[in-house]
Enzyme design. Structure first.
Site, PDB file in Angstrom:
ATOM      1  N   ASP A   1      -8.461   0.350  31.018  1.00 36.95           N
ATOM      2  CA  ASP A   1      -7.078   0.216  29.151  1.00 36.95           C
ATOM      3  C   ASP A   1      -7.574  -0.443  28.418  1.00 36.95           C
TER       4      ASP A   1
ATOM      5  N   GLU B   1      -8.563   7.923   3.826  1.00 34.52           N
ATOM      6  CA  GLU B   1      -7.429   8.347   4.868  1.00 34.52           C
ATOM      7  C   GLU B   1      -8.531  10.030   4.776  1.00 34.52           C
TER       8      GLU B   1
ATOM      9  N   TYR C   1     -11.327   9.790   4.838  1.00 37.97           N
ATOM     10  CA  TYR C   1     -12.873   9.541   5.550  1.00 37.97           C
ATOM     11  C   TYR C   1     -11.618   9.189   7.018  1.00 37.97           C
TER      12      TYR C   1
ATOM     13  N   THR D   1     -23.799  10.456   3.811  1.00 34.95           N
ATOM     14  CA  THR D   1     -23.379  11.771   4.797  1.00 34.95           C
ATOM     15  C   THR D   1     -24.099  12.917   5.055  1.00 34.95           C
TER      16      THR D   1
ATOM     17  N   HIS E   1       2.628  21.609   4.923  1.00 36.25           N
ATOM     18  CA  HIS E   1       1.922  21.767   5.265  1.00 36.25           C
ATOM     19  C   HIS E   1       0.927  20.775   5.352  1.00 36.25           C
TER      20      HIS E   1
ATOM     21  N   LYS F   1     -26.285  11.289   7.891  1.00 37.05           N
ATOM     22  CA  LYS F   1     -25.847  11.511   9.391  1.00 37.05           C
ATOM     23  C   LYS F   1     -25.883  13.674   9.601  1.00 37.05           C
TER      24      LYS F   1
ATOM     25  N   HIS G   1     -11.146   8.730  -8.149  1.00 39.29           N
ATOM     26  CA  HIS G   1     -12.044  10.551  -8.298  1.00 39.29           C
ATOM     27  C   HIS G   1     -11.083  11.202  -8.219  1.00 39.29           C
ATOM     28  N   HIS G   2      -9.850  10.688  -7.757  1.00 35.65           N
ATOM     29  CA  HIS G   2      -8.825  12.009  -7.649  1.00 35.65           C
ATOM     30  C   HIS G   2      -8.475  12.215  -9.404  1.00 35.65           C
TER      31      HIS G   2
ATOM     32  N   SER H   1       2.779   3.483  13.319  1.00 33.90           N
ATOM     33  CA  SER H   1       1.953   4.207  14.243  1.00 33.90           C
ATOM     34  C   SER H   1       0.270   3.946  14.323  1.00 33.90           C
ATOM     35  N   SER H   2      -0.114   4.414  12.970  1.00 31.21           N
ATOM     36  CA  SER H   2      -1.588   4.094  12.848  1.00 31.21           C
ATOM     37  C   SER H   2      -1.565   2.443  12.927  1.00 31.21           C
TER      38      SER H   2
ATOM     39  N   HIS I   1      -8.218   7.873  -0.058  1.00 34.55           N
ATOM     40  CA  HIS I   1      -9.957   7.946  -0.020  1.00 34.55           C
ATOM     41  C   HIS I   1      -9.935   7.622   0.567  1.00 34.55           C
TER      42      HIS I   1
ATOM     43  N   SER J   1     -21.166  13.753  17.255  1.00 32.24           N
ATOM     44  CA  SER J   1     -22.626  13.247  17.770  1.00 32.24           C
ATOM     45  C   SER J   1     -22.441  12.470  19.258  1.00 32.24           C
TER      46      SER J   1
ATOM     47  N   ARG K   1      -3.716  25.118  -8.350  1.00 30.75           N
ATOM     48  CA  ARG K   1      -3.121  24.882  -6.664  1.00 30.75           C
ATOM     49  C   ARG K   1      -2.240  25.325  -7.185  1.00 30.75           C
TER      50      ARG K   1
ATOM     51  N   TRP L   1       1.881  16.786  -0.851  1.00 33.25           N
ATOM     52  CA  TRP L   1       1.673  15.187  -0.002  1.00 33.25           C
ATOM     53  C   TRP L   1       0.857  14.073  -0.050  1.00 33.25           C
TER      54      TRP L   1
HETATM   55  C1  HEA Z   1      -6.606  19.216   8.099  1.00 34.07           C
HETATM   56  C2  HEA Z   1      -6.013  19.770   7.242  1.00 34.07           C
HETATM   57  C3  HEA Z   1      -5.591  21.224   6.953  1.00 34.07           C
HETATM   58  C4  HEA Z   1      -6.386  22.158   7.798  1.00 34.07           C
HETATM   59  C5  HEA Z   1      -6.286  22.377   8.954  1.00 34.07           C
HETATM   60  C6  HEA Z   1      -5.395  23.515   7.162  1.00 34.07           C
HETATM   61  C7  HEA Z   1      -5.377  24.832   7.237  1.00 34.07           C
HETATM   62  C8  HEA Z   1      -4.901  25.365   6.851  1.00 34.07           C
HETATM   63  N1  HEA Z   1      -5.041  25.965   4.830  1.00 34.07           N
HETATM   64 FE1  HEA Z   1      -4.105  24.073   4.001  1.00 34.07          FE
HETATM   65  N2  HEA Z   1      -4.177  22.036   2.827  1.00 34.07           N
HETATM   66  C9  HEA Z   1      -4.289  21.133   3.441  1.00 34.07           C
HETATM   67  C10 HEA Z   1      -4.146  20.459   4.881  1.00 34.07           C
HETATM   68  C11 HEA Z   1      -4.871  21.669   5.760  1.00 34.07           C
HETATM   69  N3  HEA Z   1      -5.194  23.181   5.708  1.00 34.07           N
HETATM   70  C12 HEA Z   1      -3.593  19.776   2.426  1.00 34.07           C
HETATM   71  C13 HEA Z   1      -4.151  18.595   2.723  1.00 34.07           C
HETATM   72  C14 HEA Z   1      -2.864  20.750   1.637  1.00 34.07           C
HETATM   73  C15 HEA Z   1      -2.559  20.369  -0.442  1.00 34.07           C
HETATM   74  C16 HEA Z   1      -1.305  20.051   0.274  1.00 34.07           C
HETATM   75  C17 HEA Z   1      -0.445  20.001  -1.414  1.00 34.07           C
HETATM   76  O1  HEA Z   1      -0.958  20.547  -2.527  1.00 34.07           O
HETATM   77  O2  HEA Z   1       0.072  19.079  -1.147  1.00 34.07           O
HETATM   78  C18 HEA Z   1      -3.376  22.372   1.929  1.00 34.07           C
HETATM   79  C19 HEA Z   1      -3.063  22.923   0.905  1.00 34.07           C
HETATM   80  C20 HEA Z   1      -2.768  24.395   1.670  1.00 34.07           C
HETATM   81  C21 HEA Z   1      -3.353  25.740   0.293  1.00 34.07           C
HETATM   82  C22 HEA Z   1      -2.809  25.260  -0.727  1.00 34.07           C
HETATM   83  C23 HEA Z   1      -1.557  25.373  -0.748  1.00 34.07           C
HETATM   84  C24 HEA Z   1      -1.028  25.735  -2.519  1.00 34.07           C
HETATM   85  O3  HEA Z   1      -1.820  24.765  -3.449  1.00 34.07           O
HETATM   86  O4  HEA Z   1      -0.345  25.785  -3.026  1.00 34.07           O
HETATM   87  C25 HEA Z   1      -3.274  26.653   1.092  1.00 34.07           C
HETATM   88  C26 HEA Z   1      -3.775  28.370   0.632  1.00 34.07           C
HETATM   89  O5  HEA Z   1      -4.054  28.558   0.797  1.00 34.07           O
HETATM   90  C27 HEA Z   1      -3.541  26.245   2.848  1.00 34.07           C
HETATM   91  C28 HEA Z   1      -3.440  26.658   3.760  1.00 34.07           C
HETATM   92  C29 HEA Z   1      -4.743  26.362   4.918  1.00 34.07           C
HETATM   93  C30 HEA Z   1      -4.439  27.521   6.181  1.00 34.07           C
HETATM   94  C31 HEA Z   1      -4.438  28.971   6.200  1.00 34.07           C
HETATM   95  C32 HEA Z   1      -5.512  27.150   6.800  1.00 34.07           C
HETATM   96  C33 HEA Z   1      -5.418  27.623   8.532  1.00 34.07           C
HETATM   97  O6  HEA Z   1      -6.315  27.045   8.509  1.00 34.07           O
HETATM   98  C34 HEA Z   1      -4.782  27.315   9.636  1.00 34.07           C
HETATM   99  C35 HEA Z   1      -5.277  27.773  10.478  1.00 34.07           C
HETATM  100  C36 HEA Z   1      -3.555  27.451  11.503  1.00 34.07           C
HETATM  101  C37 HEA Z   1      -3.123  28.488  12.376  1.00 34.07           C
HETATM  102  C38 HEA Z   1      -3.493  29.458  11.054  1.00 34.07           C
HETATM  103  C39 HEA Z   1      -2.194  28.298  13.495  1.00 34.07           C
HETATM  104  C40 HEA Z   1      -2.335  29.309  13.832  1.00 34.07           C
HETATM  105  C41 HEA Z   1      -0.570  29.337  14.603  1.00 34.07           C
HETATM  106  C42 HEA Z   1      -0.914  30.352  15.618  1.00 34.07           C
HETATM  107  C43 HEA Z   1      -1.641  30.704  16.191  1.00 34.07           C
HETATM  108  C44 HEA Z   1       1.134  30.428  15.688  1.00 34.07           C
HETATM  109  C45 HEA Z   1       1.326  30.401  17.405  1.00 34.07           C
HETATM  110  C46 HEA Z   1       2.732  30.070  17.923  1.00 34.07           C
HETATM  111  C47 HEA Z   1       3.449  29.522  18.760  1.00 34.07           C
HETATM  112  C48 HEA Z   1       2.741  29.495  19.658  1.00 34.07           C
HETATM  113  C49 HEA Z   1       4.847  30.138  18.695  1.00 34.07           C
HETATM  114  N4  HEA Z   1      -3.559  24.480   2.364  1.00 34.07           N
HETATM  115  C1  HEA Z   2     -11.976  15.370   5.845  1.00 31.59           C
HETATM  116  C2  HEA Z   2     -11.730  14.883   4.767  1.00 31.59           C
HETATM  117  C3  HEA Z   2     -12.761  15.133   2.687  1.00 31.59           C
HETATM  118  C4  HEA Z   2     -14.169  14.863   3.254  1.00 31.59           C
HETATM  119  C5  HEA Z   2     -15.146  13.863   4.486  1.00 31.59           C
HETATM  120  C6  HEA Z   2     -14.524  14.728   1.786  1.00 31.59           C
HETATM  121  C7  HEA Z   2     -15.269  14.251   1.220  1.00 31.59           C
HETATM  122  C8  HEA Z   2     -16.123  14.188   0.101  1.00 31.59           C
HETATM  123  N1  HEA Z   2     -15.192  14.418  -1.060  1.00 31.59           N
HETATM  124 FE1  HEA Z   2     -13.225  14.840  -0.951  1.00 31.59          FE
HETATM  125  N2  HEA Z   2     -11.195  15.365  -0.900  1.00 31.59           N
HETATM  126  C9  HEA Z   2     -10.440  15.094   0.773  1.00 31.59           C
HETATM  127  C10 HEA Z   2     -10.875  15.592   1.466  1.00 31.59           C
HETATM  128  C11 HEA Z   2     -12.238  15.106   1.916  1.00 31.59           C
HETATM  129  N3  HEA Z   2     -13.757  14.751   0.791  1.00 31.59           N
HETATM  130  C12 HEA Z   2      -9.300  16.086  -0.339  1.00 31.59           C
HETATM  131  C13 HEA Z   2      -8.198  16.448   0.930  1.00 31.59           C
HETATM  132  C14 HEA Z   2      -8.848  16.320  -1.217  1.00 31.59           C
HETATM  133  C15 HEA Z   2      -7.513  16.475  -2.585  1.00 31.59           C
HETATM  134  C16 HEA Z   2      -7.022  15.433  -2.211  1.00 31.59           C
HETATM  135  C17 HEA Z   2      -5.617  16.757  -2.774  1.00 31.59           C
HETATM  136  O1  HEA Z   2      -5.849  16.986  -4.240  1.00 31.59           O
HETATM  137  O2  HEA Z   2      -4.728  16.884  -2.656  1.00 31.59           O
HETATM  138  C18 HEA Z   2     -10.251  15.575  -1.680  1.00 31.59           C
HETATM  139  C19 HEA Z   2     -10.895  16.151  -2.855  1.00 31.59           C
HETATM  140  C20 HEA Z   2     -11.306  14.975  -3.724  1.00 31.59           C
HETATM  141  C21 HEA Z   2     -12.434  15.103  -5.659  1.00 31.59           C
HETATM  142  C22 HEA Z   2     -10.872  14.893  -5.941  1.00 31.59           C
HETATM  143  C23 HEA Z   2     -11.149  16.601  -6.666  1.00 31.59           C
HETATM  144  C24 HEA Z   2      -9.980  16.459  -7.992  1.00 31.59           C
HETATM  145  O3  HEA Z   2      -8.875  16.555  -7.266  1.00 31.59           O
HETATM  146  O4  HEA Z   2     -10.252  16.802  -8.796  1.00 31.59           O
HETATM  147  C25 HEA Z   2     -13.336  13.905  -4.999  1.00 31.59           C
HETATM  148  C26 HEA Z   2     -13.956  13.751  -6.356  1.00 31.59           C
HETATM  149  O5  HEA Z   2     -14.755  13.243  -6.324  1.00 31.59           O
HETATM  150  C27 HEA Z   2     -14.057  14.469  -4.144  1.00 31.59           C
HETATM  151  C28 HEA Z   2     -15.278  13.995  -3.333  1.00 31.59           C
HETATM  152  C29 HEA Z   2     -15.871  14.410  -2.746  1.00 31.59           C
HETATM  153  C30 HEA Z   2     -16.787  13.932  -1.597  1.00 31.59           C
HETATM  154  C31 HEA Z   2     -18.257  13.333  -3.100  1.00 31.59           C
HETATM  155  C32 HEA Z   2     -16.862  13.327  -0.864  1.00 31.59           C
HETATM  156  C33 HEA Z   2     -18.215  13.473  -0.204  1.00 31.59           C
HETATM  157  O6  HEA Z   2     -18.469  11.987   0.880  1.00 31.59           O
HETATM  158  C34 HEA Z   2     -19.017  14.002   0.900  1.00 31.59           C
HETATM  159  C35 HEA Z   2     -20.506  14.261   1.321  1.00 31.59           C
HETATM  160  C36 HEA Z   2     -21.314  15.204   2.151  1.00 31.59           C
HETATM  161  C37 HEA Z   2     -22.473  16.039   1.445  1.00 31.59           C
HETATM  162  C38 HEA Z   2     -22.919  15.996  -0.286  1.00 31.59           C
HETATM  163  C39 HEA Z   2     -22.925  16.863   2.247  1.00 31.59           C
HETATM  164  C40 HEA Z   2     -23.809  16.550   3.431  1.00 31.59           C
HETATM  165  C41 HEA Z   2     -25.050  16.179   2.766  1.00 31.59           C
HETATM  166  C42 HEA Z   2     -25.883  16.040   2.262  1.00 31.59           C
HETATM  167  C43 HEA Z   2     -26.916  17.601   3.175  1.00 31.59           C
HETATM  168  C44 HEA Z   2     -27.177  15.230   1.965  1.00 31.59           C
HETATM  169  C45 HEA Z   2     -28.079  16.346   0.015  1.00 31.59           C
HETATM  170  C46 HEA Z   2     -26.798  16.174  -0.259  1.00 31.59           C
HETATM  171  C47 HEA Z   2     -26.641  15.888  -2.160  1.00 31.59           C
HETATM  172  C48 HEA Z   2     -27.483  15.609  -2.243  1.00 31.59           C
HETATM  173  C49 HEA Z   2     -25.595  16.710  -3.126  1.00 31.59           C
HETATM  174  N4  HEA Z   2     -13.002  14.468  -2.654  1.00 31.59           N
HETATM  175 CU    CU Z   3     -11.423  11.030  -2.646  1.00 33.86          CU
END
Ligand code: HEA
Ligand code: HEA
Ligand code: CU
Ligand code: CUA
Lengths: 213, 415, 117, 646
Positions: free
Chosen positions: D108, D259, D261, D332, D79, D335, D306-307, D173-174, D257, D272, D454, D143
């Site tokens: 293009d 990634e 962004y 951020t 997932h 923005k 920070h992870h 690819s990327s 990280h 925007s 989790r 993941w």
């Molecule tokens: C962009 C990234 C993204 C998106 C969009 C989502 C979307 C969703 N995620 Fe996920 N999620 C992750 C990125 C994302 N996630 C990542 C990175 C992890 C961590 C993995 C890890 O720990 O390694 C995670 C982990 C994660 C967990 C934790 C698992 C665990 O720690 O044990 C859960 C649990 O509820 C969850 C739930 C969901 C749900 C309910 C949605 C929903 O929003 C999904 C909504 C979409 C649908 C429901 C699709 C509907 C499908 C149809 C309509 C089918 C139709 C059928 C045909 C046409 C044949 N996600």
């Molecule tokens: C789209 C992807 C995305 C984005 C944009 C961010 C944005 C940020 N993330 Fe997140 N992050 C993830 C995706 C993302 N993260 C994922 C996938 C993981 C889990 C990976 C995994 O373990 O599986 C993760 C995990 C993660 C961790 C590790 C947690 C842990 O495992 O212990 C941390 C720790 O610092 C963190 C911090 C942040 C911060 C500070 C930002 C900042 O960039 C956010 C900044 C934005 C705002 C703050 C809001 C707007 C600001 C304002 C309105 C201004 C005023 C606000 C303040 C003064 C507070 N993120």
């Molecule tokens: Cu990070």
């Protein structure tokens, strides 16, 4: 308007916003990316330096406690100095090849392209010799952390050189077939940038891996 | 104490109440990180409250503004084209500086807390070595030469200093109610963590780093007990295994079988204590366990146990000649170290990494087919109905249900 | 419109880079560059074989020498010195970030240890 | 006005690459490649969503029994991997491809064949990784697959082999696309399009490509080490040989990280574009929006650890990474506030794209705030690896990236297909998504703070997590319905949506000046751009007079478009034509376009053969065969000119 466009479309086709060729921008972006690639490899080498549990080691002798066998320090500085020099000279040949192509000097472009390729191949020969002698002396990629990091780092560098040699040979082939002229200068330029970068990486490797202990 | 301090404390107390109540309102939350029970937990909580408060502020501000804008500026028929503003330096600088300021308010206490909580533990702290295994916990008290598994006893009011290591992959040691987690990363380069439990109770612990198939089933229990209880516990754990016990009567074990977990534990409790070890085992009374610390994991479908009762003495004989000894230590009986130490396994409230209650039924099921009871475990199934070779001691897979019940009875008696 | 259009092209050439033929260095420069590179390499190897090897200066000297070589190749052979600014950005920006990351990794793994408490 | 020239269609037999399936397999047209990315990525999004839904069903109540522990672990790994690498990144890539050349006024991308190669490699990698399901051996290491769990000793099966190789392919690819778009944006902007006149989406793309080409090397190296360890017995993660498991973590998060962004910036870019159009106001603080993109990207390289706050890095490193992480909240935040500033005083039209864009602003903020909570290491020790983190990243990923991408899809669908999506279904989709998403992910905050780790397959009763999980699962069910509505809307509108015309929204950027869908060559005449909002300048020059880079009164774009006033769209008659036959062909206009070619696809197939050889008992002859095919295709491709000789 469409009809009006007919006339000018052709000219616009080769328009670039910076006036620079696409390939050259791409190769520099690629080189920027490669900096990260080699930085990670080098960092790993340095991080694992001195952490190998068993020998042989790069700079110090080692006695296998199990078998009592003696191992020399594995790196061979004189040989590597020579291969380093070869690679440096290949960069010189490369710039000369480029300038010959720019001048449209078909004789010297062939000579310098061939020399560059040859020097590159020589470097690879040195590396092949180095790798086989290491294996004979008991260091394989699986032996210890030093073996894994060393062969991977220098191996990837070697792979880059190999790709470069292939590129050079292809260019040489084209030169023989239809001749490289000023309009090909850009292609040679791009190749040269790649080649020099590979050289530059070796400069870092030579110091960080071979000389510094 | 200055008024300023008092105000701060009041503020924190109020926040604690608000958040704890707020979160606890809908359901019972035994593992909440709020209202922690150690100074380490408090330090983290204080930051969390601060973050929640400031974050809440930002949330209200931004969402409020958004809502306002959306309601106020919706297009209506006949609207003139809006004024084409394209920026405003003063405004933009303002909303750069305000967040920066908020972050400064977060950063300062953050750094202070980091250094505070990562100081060296006091030298006289209780030392506990935690060793992670796929998928169970080994706890050692080097000062007392005690080794146990999956259940941890800590004295209230004394700082405990953990040394965290792993035997295989990375695990993470987490007792939410006592403080934040630390990973078990290395084999021989430990991580450290220390805190001082403040009150006496039972806490749940978890493995928080994904570590393979049964990561979910790598739980543990922590019992924080008064100092003298702790001493009794240690003294008991230091003693040898409790066997031979007065023969477990068939009636006892029969009652245990099939009965509710807690009832079974009570039966086990009433078994006469072994001679030698102290009367007081120091263990938490098994009938006073809070609901959340008694596992409810259902038994796997298709796993049955036909033997009605076990005989501990026969079990002891069987065990000595069984493959079990290769993996399990029972002091004076067997040397294995691959699995949990079983010297006092009967005194524990759970088995299998906190997955099942430790009663005769679950114990027997576990021995019969551990891989079915807990996915991925390396402990082989003992009772797979494979034919036994007459005369020779049974091998893995060959044990009859009766023999398994006997071993279970034996282990259960190892209080 | 067409005339108008082409007028834009020239008038509007971008500030960040002009389609200019850059003066490239020639054999005269290249041979000196090659000489300098060779000399530095010889010095490096020489340093390795002298008593300097066991002093604290050894590593810094080598690092400086190889950095110099690196810079020379990049500036002259790769003619970054003469070329469009944009290439400098494409290369030096990433290079700096990559080096910073490399050095921080060495810190984090305790190779350039700074010890707290 | 190109379309008014009703030139007779050039007769004559079509080349086989110009129609049917071949026209897709051999295409080098960025618009077609963009569509390929779009539909492929949406398909993977559904797959990832189904995986998520099974996860949710399993977690509905204590001790769920829907799937086994092994399957569960595969589900969340796949997932996460699917959503990140096969859904969101390629969805963004769909927009890079479709939009960037249009937005910068090019015909293009710089390297059209490389572009096709990128797509095919992505397709191959994503299929490769999912084929593992057929072997009951889907990746199961999470993941981010920490060492040493990912090594042969602890993951002996094929599972992680698929992951390692699949990820390597996807990375290729990327990277290839990255160099391509960097070059395209630097070098193919239309005359007059300074960097500071570029549409913000193009800027976001530009910055994202740098993040890609500079961060993917880390994962390439990390994964190469793992591949060597698993296949050749090297020692990179071999603890017994003295290796340090933290090496993987550092290399992974050095990639991981940046990634995140990479996942969010394109969505920011799309929003925007959408917000100014439907506010009928220029983007507030354009320069700052651009600088903040750059700053976020730059800072993104300095926060990776920070992870890893729980791994014991020591107080100094913890403090440094904590603070650098907090800093990212500043650009951020700028923005967010500038988006609010854009809407402020505007004349807001709540079309579906606008709703999704506003959804991003509100939901991403929540995820950002929880991100800042993570950034304080002592507090994060209580949050990390709990459902609180799961809540955080779904708010930023779903509430941020997906919302932004949905906004983009609704907004650009008319440009892509020539037809509008249904607003009714779109609004249903939005509201169900908005509600479902909050129901799914908000309770996860509570579950996390209440101690739920989790990645757990089952949890026990009496832990106080039941209610949270019930609600989450119900929310996920709503998301399934919402997504189905979206799929229906997409399919129906593609076939029979209302005709869009050039500029259905009254948008300011030049891609709206050409017909929808655009002809193969995009612009019959390369436009000359004199402002950030050429379309608005043209229609109402006096309004944008004060906007920098907009000298009033000039005719900015040389292609005529339909006029539009706020809240009211007039679709000009001359673009009410079916695109297929509406425009003169490139040939008629004398425009030279790249020749379609199958070679990038062949090169990809070569790679696939090699990798299959590797995973299939390390079959050396097959590996070599694949290599030979690859090199041969590459040579054939590189040695033929891009365009027909002219
Ligand atoms: C962009 C990234 C993204 C998106 C969009 C989502 C979307 C969703 N995620 Fe996920 N999620 C992750 C990125 C994302 N996630 C990542 C990175 C992890 C961590 C993995 C890890 O720990 O390694 C995670 C982990 C994660 C967990 C934790 C698992 C665990 O720690 O044990 C859960 C649990 O509820 C969850 C739930 C969901 C749900 C309910 C949605 C929903 O929003 C999904 C909504 C979409 C649908 C429901 C699709 C509907 C499908 C149809 C309509 C089918 C139709 C059928 C045909 C046409 C044949 N996600
Ligand atoms: C789209 C992807 C995305 C984005 C944009 C961010 C944005 C940020 N993330 Fe997140 N992050 C993830 C995706 C993302 N993260 C994922 C996938 C993981 C889990 C990976 C995994 O373990 O599986 C993760 C995990 C993660 C961790 C590790 C947690 C842990 O495992 O212990 C941390 C720790 O610092 C963190 C911090 C942040 C911060 C500070 C930002 C900042 O960039 C956010 C900044 C934005 C705002 C703050 C809001 C707007 C600001 C304002 C309105 C201004 C005023 C606000 C303040 C003064 C507070 N993120
Ligand atoms: Cu990070
Ligand atoms: Cu041990 Cu998870």
């Amino acid at each position: 308007m469409a009809t009006a466009a007919l006339a000018e479309a052709h000219d616009e086709h080769h328009y670039t916003s910076t006036g620079l060729p696409h390939t050259k921008i791409a190769i520099w972006a690629f080189i920027g990316s490669e900096c990260f690639f080699f930085a990670s490899l080098i960092a790993t080498y340095l991080i694992y330096k001195g952490r190998s549990v068993v020998g042989p080691f790069p700079h110090t002798p080692w006695v296998d406690p199990a078998t009592g066998q003696h191992f020399k320090p594995i790196l061979n500085i004189p040989v590597t100095s020579a291969s380093t020099f070869v690679l440096l000279m290949s960069s010189l040949a490369m710039v000369l090849a480029h300038s010959a192509v720019v001048r449209g000097d078909r004789k010297w472009s062939k000579i310098w392209l061939a020399s560059t390729a040859l020097l590159g191949a020589t470097f690879l020969g040195f590396q092949a010799y180095e790798f086989t002698s290491f294996v004979h002396e008991g260091l394989k990629i699986t032996t210890n952390l030093f073996g894994s990091t060393f062969f991977t780092l220098t191996g990837f560098h070697g792979a880059h050189v190999t790709a470069g040699v292939l590129w050079l040979v292809t260019m040489l082939f084209i030169d023989f077939k239809r001749g490289l002229g000023p309009r090909d200068a850009i292609n040679v330029d791009v190749m040269a940038l790649y080649w020099h970068f590979v050289d530059v990486v070796w400069i870092a490797i030579f110091t960080l891996v071979y000389l510094i202990q | 104490m200055t008024g300023h301090h008092r105000a701060r404390r009041l503020y924190h107390a109020a926040l604690t109440t608000v958040f704890a109540l707020g979160l606890a309102a809908c359901s019972d939350v035994p593992n909440t990180i709020f209202g922690a029970h150690s100074e380490f937990g408090h330090a983290e909580d204080r930051l969390t409250y601060l973050l929640l408060t400031l974050g809440g502020l930002v949330f209200v501000l931004v969402e409020g503004l958004l809502l306002f804008v959306v309601l106020k500026f919706r297009a209506r028929p006949g609207n003139p084209t809006p004024k084409q503003t394209h920026g405003n330096t003063t405004l933009e600088v303002t909303w750069t500086l305000i967040p920066a300021l908020i972050l400064a308010f977060i950063a300062v206490p953050t750094v202070r807390t980091i250094f505070q909580t990562q100081e060296k533990a006091p030298a006289d702290a209780l030392q506990v070595e935690v060793i992670g295994h796929q998928w169970w916990w080994e706890f050692r008290y080097p000062q007392y030469k005690v080794t146990t598994a999956n259940e941890l006893y800590l004295p209230v009011g004394r700082t405990v200093s953990f040394t965290l290591q792993t035997n295989d992959v990375i695990h993470s040691f987490w007792i939410p109610q006592l403080g934040g987690k630390r990973d078990l990363v290395h084999r021989n380069k430990p991580n450290y963590l220390w805190f001082t439990p403040e009150s006496s109770f039972v806490w749940n612990g978890f493995c928080a780093e994904y570590c393979g198939t049964s990561h979910s089933n790598m739980r543990f229990r922590v019992f924080t007990v008064p100092q003298q209880e702790f001493e009794a516990y240690i003294a008991h754990q230091q003693s040898g295994p409790a066997f031979p016990v007065a023969q477990a009567t068939p009636a006892d074990t029969a009652k245990g079988k099939g009965a509710a977990p807690v009832a079974a534990q009570q039966v086990a409790q009433t078994t006469p204590a072994a001679p030698g070890p102290s009367e007081n085992t120091g263990t938490w009374p098994h009938d006073k366990l809070p609901a959340w610390s008694v596992p409810n994991t259902p038994l796997p479908a298709g796993l049955t146990m036909t033997a009605e009762e076990g005989d501990a003495a026969r079990g002891a004989q069987l065990f000595k000649a069984s493959p079990c000894i290769a993996c399990h230590t029972i002091q004076g009986v067997s040397p294995g170290t691959i699995g949990p130490n079983l010297t006092h396994v009967g005194s524990r409230t759970t088995i299998g990494g906190g997955l099942y209650p430790n009663d005769l039924k679950h114990l027997a099921m576990w021995i019969k087919d551990a891989p079915m009871m807990k996915p991925g475990v390396i402990m082989p199934a003992m009772g797979k109905d494979a034919p036994q070779v007459p005369g020779a001691p049974p091998k893995m897979g060959q044990y009859t249900d009766q023999q398994i019940a006997d071993i279970a009875a034996y282990l259960s008696s190892l209080k | 419109m067409t005339a108008d259009h082409s007028a834009h092209v020239t008038r509007d050439a971008h500030g960040d880079a002009h389609p200019v033929e850059h003066a490239h260095p020639d054999w005269g420069t290249y041979k000196w560059v090659a000489l300098v590179l060779t000399i530095i390499t010889i010095v490096e190897v020489y340093v390795y074989y002298t008593g300097l090897k066991d002093t604290r200066l050894f590593v810094p000297i080598l690092l400086i020498l190889s950095a110099a070589k690196f810079a020379i190749v990049v500036m002259f052979y790769m003619h970054l010195k003469y070329d469009a600014k944009i290439f400098r950005g494409l290369f030096i920006g990433p290079l700096i970030v990559a080096m910073t990351v490399l050095i921080s990794l060495l810190f984090l793994f305790g190779h350039i240890a700074i010890h707290a408490s | 006005m190109a379309t008014t020239v009703a030139a007779p269609r050039a007769a004559g037999p079509k080349h086989k690459y110009e129609s049917g399936i071949w026209s897709w397999l051999a295409t080098t047209d960025h618009k077609r490649i963009g569509q390929l990315y779009l539909y492929t990525a949406l398909a993977w999004f559904l797959v990832g969503g189904i995986e998520a839904f099974i996860i949710r069903l399993q977690l509905y109540g204590p001790n769920g029994r829907i799937v086994s522990a092994e399957t569960y672990n595969q589900l969340f790994t796949m997932h996460g991997t699917t959503m990140i690498f096969m859904a969101i990144m390629p969805l963004s890539a769909a927009f890079f491809n479709f939009l960037v050349p249009l937005q910068i006024g090019a015909r293009d991308v710089a390297f059209p064949r490389l572009n096709a190669f990128s797509y095919w490699v992505f397709l191959a990698g994503s299929i490769f990784m999912n084929v593992s399901w057929l072997f009951h051996a889907a990746p199961d290491g999470g993941w981010f697959a920490y060492a040493p769990l990912n090594t042969r000793v602890y993951s002996p099966g094929l599972n992680m082999d698929f992951w390692v190789i699949g990820l390597q392919i996807l990375g290729l690819s990327s990277l290839a696309a990255g160099f391509n778009f960097i070059t395209t944006i630097i070098n193919m902007r239309a005359p007059g399009m300074h960097f500071m006149r570029m549409p913000v989406f193009t800027w976001a793309t530009f910055v994202t490509q740098f993040l890609i080409v500079l961060s993917f090397p880390f994962i390439t190296v990390a994964v190469t080490f793992l591949l060597f360890d698993r296949f050749f017995g090297t020692n990179f993660y071999e603890i017994a040989a003295g290796a340090d498991p933290l090496l993987w973590q550092h290399l992974f998060w050095l990639f991981g990280h940046p990634e995140v962004y990479i996942l969010i910036l394109p969505a920011f870019g799309l929003v925007s574009e959408v917000l100014p159009t439907f506010s009928r106001k220029p983007l507030f603080g354009y320069p700052v929006m651009v600088y903040s993109l750059i700053l976020i990207a730059f800072l993104g390289f300095g926060v990776w650890a920070h992870h890893m706050f729980a791994v014991g890095m020591g107080p100094i490193a913890d403090s440094i990474f904590g603070i650098t992480t907090m800093l990212i909240a500043i650009p951020t935040g700028v923005k967010i506030f500038n988006w609010l500033g854009t809407m402020w005083g505007g004349s807001l039209r709540f079309t579906t794209p606008m709703l999704f864009a506003i959804g991003l602003v509100s939901l991403f903020t929540i995820g950002g705030i929880s991100g800042v909570m993570h950034s304080s290491p002592p507090s994060d020790l209580q949050q990390t690896d709990s459902y609180f983190v799961v809540a955080h990243f779904h708010y930023v990923l779903f509430g941020g990236s997906m919302m932004g991408l949905f906004a983009g899809i609704y907004y650009y669908f008319p440009k892509i297909t020539g037809r509008l999506m249904s607003e009714t279904l779109g609004k249903w989709h939005f509201w169900l998504t908005f509600i479902g998403m909050n129901l799914t992910f908000f309770p996860m905050h509570f579950a996390g703070l209440d101690g739920m780790p989790r990645r757990i397959w089952q949890y026990d009763a009496n832990q106080g997590w039941d209610v949270d999980n019930h609600i989450s699962t119900i929310g996920a069910a709503i998301l399934v319905v919402a997504t189905l509505i979206f799929v229906i809307n997409l399919v129906r509108s593609r076939r029979s949506g209302a005709r869009a015309g050039n500029d259905p929204w009254g948008a300011p950027t030049i891609e709206w000046s050409i017909p929808s869908p655009p002809p193969a060559y995009n612009y019959a005449t390369i436009p000359t751009v004199r402002s950030r909002y050429p379309m608005w300048d043209m229609k109402a020059p006096e309004l944008t007079a004060s906007v920098p880079h907009s000298p009033a009164g000039e005719k900015e774009v040389t292609v005529k478009v339909g006029g539009a006033t706020a809240g009211h769209i007039e679709t000009p008659a001359d673009t009410q034509l079916n695109a297929e036959n509406a425009h003169p062909s490139a040939h008629e206009l004398g425009i030279v376009m790249p020749t379609p070619t199958i070679k990038p696809l062949l090169a990809t197939l070569g790679l696939c053969v090699s990798f299959f050889g590797l995973i299939w008992h390390r079959h050396v002859p097959i590996i070599i065969l694949g290599g030979v095919i690859f090199v041969a295709a590459l040579y054939a491709w590189l040695l033929t000119p891009l365009e027909p000789e002219h």
